[in-house]
Write a protein that holds these residues in place. Sequence first.
Motif, short mmCIF file in Angstrom:
data_model
loop_
_atom_site.label_atom_id
_atom_site.label_comp_id
_atom_site.label_asym_id
_atom_site.label_seq_id
_atom_site.Cartn_x
_atom_site.Cartn_y
_atom_site.Cartn_z
N PRO A 187 0.80 -1.23 0.00
CA PRO A 187 0.00 0.00 0.00
C PRO A 187 0.83 1.28 0.00
CG PRO A 187 -0.23 -1.15 2.09
CD PRO A 187 0.56 -2.04 1.19
N ARG A 188 2.03 1.23 0.55
CA ARG A 188 2.87 2.43 0.58
C ARG A 188 3.24 2.87 -0.83
NH1 ARG A 188 6.58 0.83 4.07
NH2 ARG A 188 5.38 1.63 5.80
N VAL A 189 3.48 1.92 -1.70
CA VAL A 189 3.85 2.24 -3.09
C VAL A 189 2.70 2.95 -3.78
CG1 VAL A 189 4.43 1.22 -5.32
CG2 VAL A 189 5.48 0.33 -3.25
N THR A 190 1.49 2.45 -3.64
CA THR A 190 0.36 3.09 -4.31
C THR A 190 0.02 4.43 -3.67
OG1 THR A 190 -1.17 1.78 -2.99
CG2 THR A 190 -0.69 1.01 -5.22
N PHE A 191 0.32 4.59 -2.39
CA PHE A 191 0.11 5.89 -1.74
C PHE A 191 1.00 6.95 -2.38
CE2 PHE A 191 1.28 8.88 1.71
CZ PHE A 191 0.04 9.46 1.89
N PHE A 192 2.28 6.61 -2.56
CA PHE A 192 3.18 7.58 -3.18
C PHE A 192 2.87 7.77 -4.66
CE2 PHE A 192 5.89 6.66 0.58
CZ PHE A 192 5.94 7.96 1.06
N LEU A 193 2.40 6.73 -5.33
CA LEU A 193 1.95 6.90 -6.71
C LEU A 193 0.72 7.80 -6.79
CD1 LEU A 193 2.42 3.34 -8.23
CD2 LEU A 193 3.57 5.43 -8.91
N PHE A 194 -0.18 7.67 -5.84
CA PHE A 194 -1.33 8.57 -5.76
C PHE A 194 -0.87 10.02 -5.66
CE2 PHE A 194 -3.73 11.03 -2.56
CZ PHE A 194 -4.88 11.29 -3.29
N LEU A 195 0.07 10.27 -4.76
CA LEU A 195 0.57 11.64 -4.59
C LEU A 195 1.30 12.13 -5.84
CD1 LEU A 195 1.86 11.48 -0.92
CD2 LEU A 195 -0.25 12.49 -1.76
N ALA A 196 1.97 11.23 -6.55
CA ALA A 196 2.70 11.64 -7.76
C ALA A 196 1.75 11.86 -8.93
CB ALA A 196 3.73 10.57 -8.12
N LEU A 197 0.67 11.10 -9.02
CA LEU A 197 -0.25 11.21 -10.15
C LEU A 197 -1.21 12.39 -10.00
CD1 LEU A 197 -1.39 9.94 -12.77
CD2 LEU A 197 -2.88 8.58 -11.32
N LEU A 198 -1.50 12.76 -8.79
CA LEU A 198 -2.52 13.79 -8.53
C LEU A 198 -2.29 15.09 -9.30
CD1 LEU A 198 -5.07 13.80 -6.89
CD2 LEU A 198 -3.80 14.72 -4.99
N PRO A 199 -1.06 15.64 -9.35
CA PRO A 199 -0.90 16.90 -10.08
C PRO A 199 -1.01 16.77 -11.60
CG PRO A 199 0.95 16.54 -8.57
CD PRO A 199 0.14 15.30 -8.60
N PHE A 200 -0.90 15.55 -12.12
CA PHE A 200 -0.85 15.37 -13.56
C PHE A 200 -2.16 14.89 -14.18
CE2 PHE A 200 3.51 14.85 -12.03
CZ PHE A 200 4.10 15.88 -12.74
N VAL A 201 -3.21 14.81 -13.39
CA VAL A 201 -4.49 14.34 -13.91
C VAL A 201 -5.04 15.30 -14.96
CG1 VAL A 201 -6.88 13.86 -13.28
CG2 VAL A 201 -5.04 12.95 -11.92
N ASP A 202 -4.94 16.59 -14.69
CA ASP A 202 -5.43 17.55 -15.67
C ASP A 202 -4.62 17.51 -16.96
OD1 ASP A 202 -7.62 18.54 -14.29
OD2 ASP A 202 -6.37 19.94 -13.15
N PHE A 203 -3.32 17.24 -16.84
CA PHE A 203 -2.50 17.09 -18.04
C PHE A 203 -2.96 15.89 -18.86
CE2 PHE A 203 1.21 15.03 -20.01
CZ PHE A 203 1.52 16.00 -20.96
N LEU A 204 -3.27 14.78 -18.19
CA LEU A 204 -3.77 13.60 -18.91
C LEU A 204 -5.12 13.88 -19.56
CD1 LEU A 204 -2.82 10.70 -16.47
CD2 LEU A 204 -1.80 11.21 -18.69
N LYS A 205 -5.96 14.65 -18.88
CA LYS A 205 -7.26 15.02 -19.48
C LYS A 205 -7.04 15.79 -20.77
CE LYS A 205 -9.47 17.48 -16.61
NZ LYS A 205 -10.30 18.23 -15.67
N ARG A 206 -6.13 16.76 -20.74
CA ARG A 206 -5.87 17.57 -21.93
C ARG A 206 -5.16 16.77 -23.01
NH1 ARG A 206 -8.54 19.73 -18.61
NH2 ARG A 206 -8.64 21.93 -18.12
N LEU A 207 -4.33 15.82 -22.60
CA LEU A 207 -3.62 14.98 -23.58
C LEU A 207 -4.57 14.09 -24.36
CD1 LEU A 207 -0.72 14.47 -24.52
CD2 LEU A 207 -0.56 12.67 -22.82
N GLN A 208 -5.68 13.72 -23.75
CA GLN A 208 -6.69 12.94 -24.47
C GLN A 208 -7.22 13.69 -25.69
OE1 GLN A 208 -9.64 10.32 -22.34
NE2 GLN A 208 -9.32 11.94 -20.85
N LEU A 209 -7.30 15.00 -25.58
CA LEU A 209 -7.83 15.80 -26.68
C LEU A 209 -6.93 15.78 -27.91
CD1 LEU A 209 -9.06 18.86 -24.59
CD2 LEU A 209 -10.47 17.13 -25.70
N ALA A 210 -5.67 15.42 -27.73
CA ALA A 210 -4.75 15.36 -28.86
C ALA A 210 -5.07 14.19 -29.79
CB ALA A 210 -3.32 15.25 -28.37
N PHE A 211 -5.74 13.16 -29.28
CA PHE A 211 -6.00 11.98 -30.09
C PHE A 211 -7.44 11.91 -30.58
CE2 PHE A 211 -2.34 10.92 -27.50
CZ PHE A 211 -1.47 10.45 -28.46
#
Length: 185
Positions: free
Chosen positions: A55-79
């Motif tokens: 669980p510690r690994v996914t906790f830190f992945l959660f914290l790392a992914l959180l700021p980039f969710v909006d970037f992934l949303k916008r990246l979807q628009l490229a395809f």
Amino acid sequence: MRVFIIRMVNWWQGLFLPLIVGIGVLIAILGSQNPVLSVALSGVLWWSLIGLWKPRVTFFLFLALLPFVDFLKRLQLAFTNPSLLEWNLVLAMPDILLLSTATGIVLKRMREGRLTVRLNKTDWWLLAFMGSMLVSIVHSVFPLMVGIAAFKLSGFYIMVYFMAPELITEEKHLRLLLKMTFVLS
């Protein structure tokens, strides 16, 4: 048995992560699904499975992914022009990791035979606040999506408050958390 399970997780993690990402890319190329969604969602689902044991690994992945969710949303628009479901699946990726972390903590405590939890006054007030937020999702004049979005503003961070003592147990974990906070901000 425990060593066998850990070895199996390490083996699966090294072998099948590229396979799952590759299958996601193949589905994205052959189908009409957005490649950003399929690659990111395959990785998140895979790491959420790993989170049941680590669980510690996914906790830190959660914290790392959180700021980039909006970037992934916008990246979807490229395809493609993403559907509402694809848009919301990208928004739910950090939540999937956080729920996997919570489940992993509960499973770890069950394996160790210590499911008891001591709560202080602050914990009870936070739980009451979280309960009122959950009730307001259902009993609201606004659409369900608005209620869920309002819950995500503070509800998942309250979950982090309850999970942190279980996950940040050593000084090196605290240092990693502080480094991640500094770099990602």
